[in-house]
Design a protein around this motif. Structure first.
Motif, PDB file in Angstrom:
ATOM      1  N   TRP A 134       6.377  24.672  -7.708  1.00  0.00           N
ATOM      2  CA  TRP A 134       6.116  25.669  -6.662  1.00  0.00           C
ATOM      3  C   TRP A 134       5.366  26.880  -7.188  1.00  0.00           C
ATOM      4  CZ3 TRP A 134       6.066  24.367  -1.883  1.00  0.00           C
ATOM      5  CH2 TRP A 134       6.866  23.299  -1.464  1.00  0.00           C
ATOM      6  N   LYS A 185       2.588  26.990  -8.580  1.00  0.00           N
ATOM      7  CA  LYS A 185       1.180  26.876  -8.216  1.00  0.00           C
ATOM      8  C   LYS A 185       0.948  27.385  -6.789  1.00  0.00           C
ATOM      9  CE  LYS A 185      -2.586  23.649  -8.693  1.00  0.00           C
ATOM     10  NZ  LYS A 185      -3.017  22.309  -9.054  1.00  0.00           N
ATOM     11  N   THR A 186       1.843  26.979  -5.905  1.00  0.00           N
ATOM     12  CA  THR A 186       1.738  27.414  -4.515  1.00  0.00           C
ATOM     13  C   THR A 186       1.874  28.937  -4.419  1.00  0.00           C
ATOM     14  OG1 THR A 186       2.903  25.382  -4.029  1.00  0.00           O
ATOM     15  CG2 THR A 186       2.571  26.898  -2.210  1.00  0.00           C
ATOM     16  N   TYR A 187       2.792  29.426  -5.207  1.00  0.00           N
ATOM     17  CA  TYR A 187       3.027  30.873  -5.240  1.00  0.00           C
ATOM     18  C   TYR A 187       1.774  31.603  -5.705  1.00  0.00           C
ATOM     19  CZ  TYR A 187       5.242  35.199  -7.094  1.00  0.00           C
ATOM     20  OH  TYR A 187       5.570  36.481  -7.393  1.00  0.00           O
ATOM     21  N   GLU A 243      -1.304  30.500  -5.716  1.00  0.00           N
ATOM     22  CA  GLU A 243      -2.366  30.235  -4.749  1.00  0.00           C
ATOM     23  C   GLU A 243      -2.336  31.280  -3.634  1.00  0.00           C
ATOM     24  OE1 GLU A 243      -5.435  27.450  -3.864  1.00  0.00           O
ATOM     25  OE2 GLU A 243      -4.019  27.429  -5.532  1.00  0.00           O
ATOM     26  N   TRP A 244      -1.147  31.508  -3.149  1.00  0.00           N
ATOM     27  CA  TRP A 244      -1.013  32.420  -2.019  1.00  0.00           C
ATOM     28  C   TRP A 244      -1.337  33.854  -2.440  1.00  0.00           C
ATOM     29  CZ3 TRP A 244       2.443  36.355  -0.259  1.00  0.00           C
ATOM     30  CH2 TRP A 244       2.329  36.628   1.096  1.00  0.00           C
TER      31      TRP A 244
END
Length: 904
Positions: free
Chosen positions: A404, A406-408, A410-411
């Motif tokens: 997660w 990466k998602t963090y 990214e955002w």
RNA sequence: GGGCGGAUAGCUCAGCUGGAAGAGCAUCGGCCUUACAAGCCGGAGGUCACAGGUUCGAGCCCUGUUCCGCCUACCA
């Protein structure tokens, strides 16, 4: 049952356990007990002065309007496991409960209520409306909290907070004012997501996208110089009234002739320029894009880079405004669209209309279509805050599971300024005032009375803050910030945040920003992202599809512990949970099993056994040594799994231990001693039984708090009846016993093989058979294990006599098996047709052959002996030898049987 | 368009650092054995999506393919 229930009601401490476990009664009783005794209220002093380690969690505050759903149930269960476990580890645990005022959602609920009375919020006015919401909250706001209680969550109810309570309001003002003076909050005219129904701006992430069937209209824009036309494609023709340009791709040769010229805006008649911008997609539509900055996010951005004017033509309620030509003013945008299309058609400017599927933004609260809208709003400049929040992961805050991260990132890397003003009434009103006389803007924590500059009257900003603004402060605002309270000092930063990934952005990232900025420390050291709970088909549970499994209903039917255990068992990291009622029902059987094993124990524990465990260990029988050894292993498994957030492993480990080992084997083997005449052995086994059961209750307590506490409270020799405060069972290195584990495996093999022969040959279960075992080739301890436990083999495999020794042999007409080199004979004379046994042995031999072939291939593969580690090679060789031996023995036994068959 | 995850027994899923495929439920057979029939005992059931590769050895590592799910951006 009824007298037992009555006994239960009088108090758990003196009463024996009733025959059936009654969750509702037990849960209500212990829930009340914990709350009344403030069992889960820690004292900050034990951290600040007592040197205890703190462990803290803030609950993800559910909306006050919410009802407990499976997502909450999972979320609460996991947090509760962690909190209860950490208490066992001697930490000072604070778990803060509370609710979120949920601005738009709550306001909508009350507005719906008003609607039933035929009123609107404007009829009441702001003050009266807010009073009305508070009233609603008083009546219904505790519903979700009571549902949290039913989950058994060990929260500290004295710490309960509400995002709109006095303390949190203070924190919100402090944060707003400081950010404003630091230049991180600003006010400006921007295009925002606008909900005409809720009549407010929404943040980007409050907009949900849903596919919709729409139309694509192609419209002619004639060049002003008469040199041709451009055909523009749009889904919203009514916005054409606010067009300020037409854009084409700079390298699109079809249109180079037009760039720099003007076109005539249809129906309006004014000239607007043709510009070139690489943003335009040549492939889509006609490759000509009309620019309407006031009503489209991308057009807004293009307009800024090209210095184009912004002309709003739709107002904040969805009607055409004064900038539209007179013919269209006052029309609702939908009606206007029809009229415009008709007018264009009439003028021959409409090329065609085609069906067009596209996704449309909807309000996440009311599902109305979102219209981009230009208005004055307050924003947080998130750049610097996001940078710090990004840098803190994973150095100071680790995310589990780590994918997660990466998602963090990214955002945070693509974050835009955060629109925090909402044009509703329910929420934190923005602490900004404007002087009506001189226009001075005041932003401060205390309400001013008049303009300090000119003494003029002040008007407070009408907007309230985005709900997530106050949620973002939750980890420190709930602990008392901005005051430097003991609680804050002791428990900030919090230990872990447990939540679903759906609010990783909304909430987690923003808490990181605010925590780092205002506390100079991350708000939590770990973030555990858990699964979403879905239905059996893997679909998201929702009321509209009717696939919701209601946790409260499940609790009523199967008990809280069953539900909690089910969710725990399915909480493997990084995977969604597909839940069905069947599984909850299945684990209720487990609760029942635990209950009954405790009843069995109590029947055999008239009081606390006299022997100490060490005394009981002297000359202890195999079963006792083995179960204590396994208990040590389970302690490790449970502890490690909990520390690593492998919740499903906690459940699996305990399930297997309690049911398949403790109940299926230990208890059955202990019965001999417990029912026997040897008082010393009886007492020793009682001690082991009590030790294992009681420590298992401690290990299981974080997952199943109620049934374990209920059992704990009636166990003899327990001085502290408060299981929730009992320490994690200490390790007993002296109980580690690999030899017992080995011996037990062999014993289980022998009993199992004997049972298989019986069942497979359909021998009458009531019929007691003789058993002969040749231990000549068994492992070194084989003989001792079997002779010591011969009576247990008899009991567990329903054997008449067991004749055990090296070189012993049974009649040729025997059912046979080979277990680790030992040959087993079950004489069949007069019992069964031998054909069945021959066939059974064929099957067994077939299995062995298969394994043997695979292993031989592996061992003889070129390079294996040379490349594989020596210990592996040795182990494989040993396995092969074992197989070979078993195969030979079994084949020989089969031959004997066949010869007996021939002789008849 | 970008990203992530999944594909293992009829169903739902485990399988940690690669070393002879596991559980629950369902199913079949047998048991009311004095804690538990919400139980006990036993059986059957898997070319670990497909194709390559790395390795002595792959469910696990790498590449590609096909389906499924989710997130995110865009959709004039």
């Amino acid at each position: 049952m009824s007298e037992n229930s009555a006994g239960n009601a009088s108090g758990p401490l003196e009463t024996a356990l009733p025959k059936g476990y009654e969750p509702a009664d037990v849960e209500a009783r212990w829930g009340r007990h914990w709350e009344e005794n403030k069992t889960f209220t820690p004292d900050p002093a034990e951290v600040l002065e007592g040197g205890k380690q703190p462990y803290s969690i803030v609950i993800p505050p559910p909306n006050v309007t919410g009802a407990l759903h499976m997502g909450h149930a999972l979320n609460l269960t996991l947090q509760d496991i962690l909190c209860r476990f950490m208490r066992q580890q001697g930490k000072s645990v604070l778990w803060v409960p509370g609710t979120d005022h949920a601005g738009i959602a709550t306001q909508n609920v009350v507005e719906r209520q008003l609607k039933k009375e035929g009123k609107k919020r404007d009829d009441l006015g702001r003050e009266a409306f807010i009073d009305r919401v508070w009233e609603w909250r008083k009546d219904y706001g505790s519903r979700i909290l009571n549902q949290i209680r039913r989950m058994g969550a060990s929260v500290d109810w004295t710490s309960e907070r509400f995002t709109l309570d006095e303390g949190l309001s203070k924190a919100v003002r402090e944060v707003f004012v400081r950010l404003f003076h630091e230049g991180l909050i600003y006010k400006g005219n921007y295009i925002v997501n606008w909900c005409n129904r809720c009549h407010t701006a929404l943040a980007d992430d409050e907009v949900e996208h849903a596919p919709k069937k729409g139309k694509l209209y192609r419209i002619r824009y004639k060049l002003a110089d008469g040199g041709g036309e451009l055909i523009v494609a749009t889904t919203r023709p009514e916005t054409l009234l606010g067009d300020v340009a037409v854009a084409v791709h700079p390298e699109d040769e079809r249109y180079t002739f037009a760039v720099g010229k003007n076109v005539i805006l249809p129906l309006v008649g004014k000239e607007i320029p043709v510009i070139a911008d690489a943003y335009v997609d040549r492939e889509f539509g006609t490759g000509c894009l009309k620019i309407t900055p006031a009503h489209d996010m991308n057009d807004w951005a293009l307009a800024r880079t090209h210095n184009l004017p912004v002309i709003p033509v739709i107002d904040d309620k969805g009607f055409m405004n004064e900038n539209a030509p007179a013919a269209y003013q006052g029309l609702a945008s939908a009606a206007c669209r029809e009229k415009i299309v008709a007018d264009l058609d009439e003028q021959g400017l409409l090329v065609d209309v085609a069906d067009h599927d596209h996704s449309v933004g909807e309000c996440y609260r009311c599902k109305s279509v979102i219209e981009p809208h230009v208005s004055e709003q307050w924003f947080v400049k998130v750049g610097p805050l996001a940078k710090a929040a990004r840098a803190a992961v994973p150095a100071e805050t680790q995310i589990f599971p780590p994918q997660w991260e990466k998602t963090y990132y990214e955002w945070l890397d693509n974050i835009r300024d955060w629109c925090i003003s909402r044009q509703i009434w329910w929420g934190h009103r923005i602490p900004a005032w404007t002087c009506e006389a001189c226009g001075e803007l005041l932003v401060q924590t205390e309400d001013p009375t008049s303009c300090p500059k000119c003494g003029g009257a002040l008007t407070q900003e009408h907007d309230v803050l985005d709900t997530w603004f106050s949620s973002a402060l939750w980890p420190f605002s709930t602990l008392g910030w901005p005051d430097e309270t003991d609680k804050l000092k002791a428990y900030y930063p919090t230990s872990v945040l447990v939540t679903g990934f759906d609010i990783l952005f909304f909430w987690v990232a923003r808490m990181m920003m605010m925590g780092i900025h205002f506390k100079e420390q991350v708000p939590f050291k770990h973030v555990y992202i858990h699964a979403l709970v879905r239905d059996e088909q893997g679909k998201k549970m929702s009321k509209s599809t009717g696939n919701v499994i209601d946790p409260l209903e499940m609790i009523a039917k199967y008990g809280t512990d069953s539900l909690r255990f089910t969710l725990t068992a399915f909480a493997a990291m990084g995977r969604d949970i597909k839940l069905s009622e069947k599984r909850i029902e299945g684990y209720r059987h487990f609760v029942n099993k635990i209950w009954n094993s405790a009843r069995f124990a109590l029947m055999n524990l008239p009081g606390e056994p006299a022997a100490s465990l060490d005394a009981a260990l002297a000359n202890a029988p195999l079963a006792n040594r083995w179960i204590l050894h396994r208990l040590e292993e389970v302690k490790d498994e449970v502890e490690n799994a909990t520390l690593e957030y492998r919740f499903n492993d906690i459940a699996q480990s305990l399930y297997k231990f309690i049911w398949n080992e403790f109940c299926d084997w230990f208890v059955e083997m202990a019965k001999g001693d417990l029912y026997g005449e040897d008082e010393k052995a009886k007492d020793a086994t009682r001690r082991v039984l009590l030790t294992v059961l009681s420590e298992t209750m401690v290990l299981l307590h974080p997952v199943m708090p109620f049934v374990t506490q209920e059992i704990w409270s009636v166990l003899p020799g327990i001085t502290d009846k408060e299981l929730a405060l009992a320490p994690f069972p200490a390790r007993r290195p002296q109980c580690r016993n690999e030899a017992a584990a080995r011996g037990m495996a062999f014993f289980q093999g022998v009993v199992g093989a004997t049972r298989t022969i019986r069942t497979e040959l359909t021998i009458d279960p009531a019929k007691k058979l003789p058993l002969i075992i040749d231990t000549a080739d068994g492992y070194p301890g084989a003989q001792a294990v079997l002779t010591e436990n011969a009576h247990l083999i008899q009991q567990l495999a329903r054997i008449e006599t067991a004749d055990i020794g090296p070189g012993k042999t049974g009649p040729r007409a025997s059912g046979t098996a080979v277990v680790e080199g030992a040959r087993i004979f079950v004489p069949l004379k007069g019992i069964v047709d031998f054909g069945a046994e021959v066939a059974r042995l064929d099957k067994e031999l077939g299995k062995l052959d298969k394994q043997f072939a695979a292993l031989t291939a592996k061992l003889s593969a070129p390079g294996f002996a040379g490349h594989a580690p020596a210990d592996i090679v040795a182990a494989e060789r040993e396995k092969l030898a074992g197989l070979e031996d078993a195969k030979a023995k079994l084949a020989e036994l089969q031959e004997r049987l066949k010869s007996a068959l021939v002789e008849g």
